[in-house]
Design a protein around this motif. Structure first.
Motif, PDB file in Angstrom:
ATOM      1  N   ILE A 156      -2.811   3.447  -1.768  1.00  0.00           N
ATOM      2  CA  ILE A 156      -3.243   1.912  -1.776  1.00  0.00           C
ATOM      3  C   ILE A 156      -4.635   1.867  -2.787  1.00  0.00           C
ATOM      4  O   ILE A 156      -4.472   0.834  -3.514  1.00  0.00           O
ATOM      5  N   THR A 205      -3.640   5.675   2.865  1.00  0.00           N
ATOM      6  CA  THR A 205      -4.797   4.475   2.278  1.00  0.00           C
ATOM      7  C   THR A 205      -5.008   5.024   0.768  1.00  0.00           C
ATOM      8  O   THR A 205      -5.348   4.249   0.091  1.00  0.00           O
ATOM      9  N   ALA A 253      -3.558   2.265  -6.372  1.00  0.00           N
ATOM     10  CA  ALA A 253      -2.907   1.027  -6.747  1.00  0.00           C
ATOM     11  C   ALA A 253      -4.138  -0.279  -7.151  1.00  0.00           C
ATOM     12  O   ALA A 253      -3.843  -0.707  -8.046  1.00  0.00           O
ATOM     13  N   ASP A 287      -4.447  -1.865   6.479  1.00  0.00           N
ATOM     14  CA  ASP A 287      -3.505  -2.645   6.766  1.00  0.00           C
ATOM     15  C   ASP A 287      -2.238  -2.832   5.860  1.00  0.00           C
ATOM     16  O   ASP A 287      -1.063  -2.668   5.970  1.00  0.00           O
ATOM     17  N   GLN A 288      -2.746  -2.691   4.343  1.00  0.00           N
ATOM     18  CA  GLN A 288      -1.811  -2.686   3.449  1.00  0.00           C
ATOM     19  C   GLN A 288      -0.881  -1.407   3.492  1.00  0.00           C
ATOM     20  O   GLN A 288       0.106  -1.060   3.357  1.00  0.00           O
ATOM     21  N   ALA A 289      -1.612  -0.124   3.855  1.00  0.00           N
ATOM     22  CA  ALA A 289      -1.184   1.108   3.914  1.00  0.00           C
ATOM     23  C   ALA A 289      -0.113   1.108   4.885  1.00  0.00           C
ATOM     24  O   ALA A 289       0.991   1.771   4.797  1.00  0.00           O
ATOM     25  N   THR A 331       1.469  -1.388   6.266  1.00  0.00           N
ATOM     26  CA  THR A 331       2.703  -2.357   5.994  1.00  0.00           C
ATOM     27  C   THR A 331       3.658  -1.480   5.209  1.00  0.00           C
ATOM     28  O   THR A 331       4.722  -1.424   5.199  1.00  0.00           O
ATOM     29  N   LYS A 332       3.159  -0.999   3.956  1.00  0.00           N
ATOM     30  CA  LYS A 332       3.887  -0.263   3.183  1.00  0.00           C
ATOM     31  C   LYS A 332       4.359   1.315   3.773  1.00  0.00           C
ATOM     32  O   LYS A 332       5.161   1.898   2.693  1.00  0.00           O
ATOM     33  N   ARG A 333       3.583   1.541   4.662  1.00  0.00           N
ATOM     34  CA  ARG A 333       4.174   2.863   4.978  1.00  0.00           C
ATOM     35  C   ARG A 333       3.658   4.086   4.327  1.00  0.00           C
ATOM     36  O   ARG A 333       4.486   4.977   3.691  1.00  0.00           O
ATOM     37  N   VAL A 334       2.391   3.870   3.478  1.00  0.00           N
ATOM     38  CA  VAL A 334       1.973   4.969   2.563  1.00  0.00           C
ATOM     39  C   VAL A 334       0.451   5.392   3.084  1.00  0.00           C
ATOM     40  O   VAL A 334      -0.055   4.580   3.953  1.00  0.00           O
TER      41      VAL A 334
END
Length: 209
Positions: free
Chosen positions: A193, A190, A196, A181-183, A185-188
């Motif tokens: 993320i 997995t 990070a 989901d974070q990937a 959202t940030k369009r990067v």
């Protein structure tokens, strides 16, 4: 009643042959009969040719192929371009066929070997085969690098999931969903993320016993 003759199969000219006229070729060979024959024949094929002796320690930009005379006086050459990732196609030109010369040919990573005295017959085939081998090796190396990068990414995701499962008390599936989901959202990816999360965890762990 007509009788049809044998049908001819029309084959398209391979791209590797079409590209010969655009090749930039260096000939590292003494200025003798073989060196002249090499240069003349390559020019007849349509290649853009430059000849030098002794070999240059650094190659000019944009060189596609190199013909190198492997002689006893250049056995110890250790130029970096031999093994560079962007090294051009390399064809060894040999006068002798003994273990020392064969070892030198292997050391420089030649994709083909041309025997001396050089003849017009065989030169085109050596160049084409060497270009094919060079291209296939390059493709294989790129695939290997992609697979290695993917493996590193998989390991990072597993480590990031483990961190999230431990610090947030969530399941494996929930940890992966959070990373995904974070990937999105940030369009990067997995993998980005995951890296990070790992870096943040290392920073927060500094000073902890």
């Amino acid at each position: 009643m007509s009788v049809e003759g044998p049908r001819r199969t029309i084959r398209a000219t391979p791209q590797i042959l079409k590209d010969l006229r655009s090749l930039r070729v260096l000939v590292f060979h003494p200025d003798d009969a073989d060196g002249k024959q090499l240069t003349d024949q390559l020019q007849r094929i349509g290649c853009q040719v430059q000849a030098f002796w002794p070999p240059l320690p650094t190659l000019p930009e944009g060189v596609d192929a190199v013909f190198l005379a492997v002689r006893p006086d250049c056995i110890e050459l250790g130029f970096d371009w031999f093994k560079a990732e962007t090294a051009p196609t390399l064809i060894a030109v040999v006068t002798y066929e003994n273990p020392t010369i064969v070892e030198a040919v292997l050391h420089i990573g030649a994709q083909a070997v041309l025997g001396s005295p050089v003849r017009s017959f065989g030169l085109l085939s050596a160049l084409v085969v060497a270009r094919q081998v060079h291209g296939q090796a390059g493709t294989a190396c790129r695939k290997i690098r992609k697979l290695e990068a993917k493996l590193v990414g998989v390991r990072q995701i597993e480590e990031a999931k483990s961190i999230l499962m431990r610090t947030r008390q969530i399941s494996d599936g929930a940890a992966y969903d959070l990373i995904r989901d974070q990937a999105m959202t940030k369009r990067v990816t997995t993998e980005v993320i995951a890296a990070a999360i790992i870096n943040a965890n290392e920073i927060l762990s500094i000073g902890k016993s």
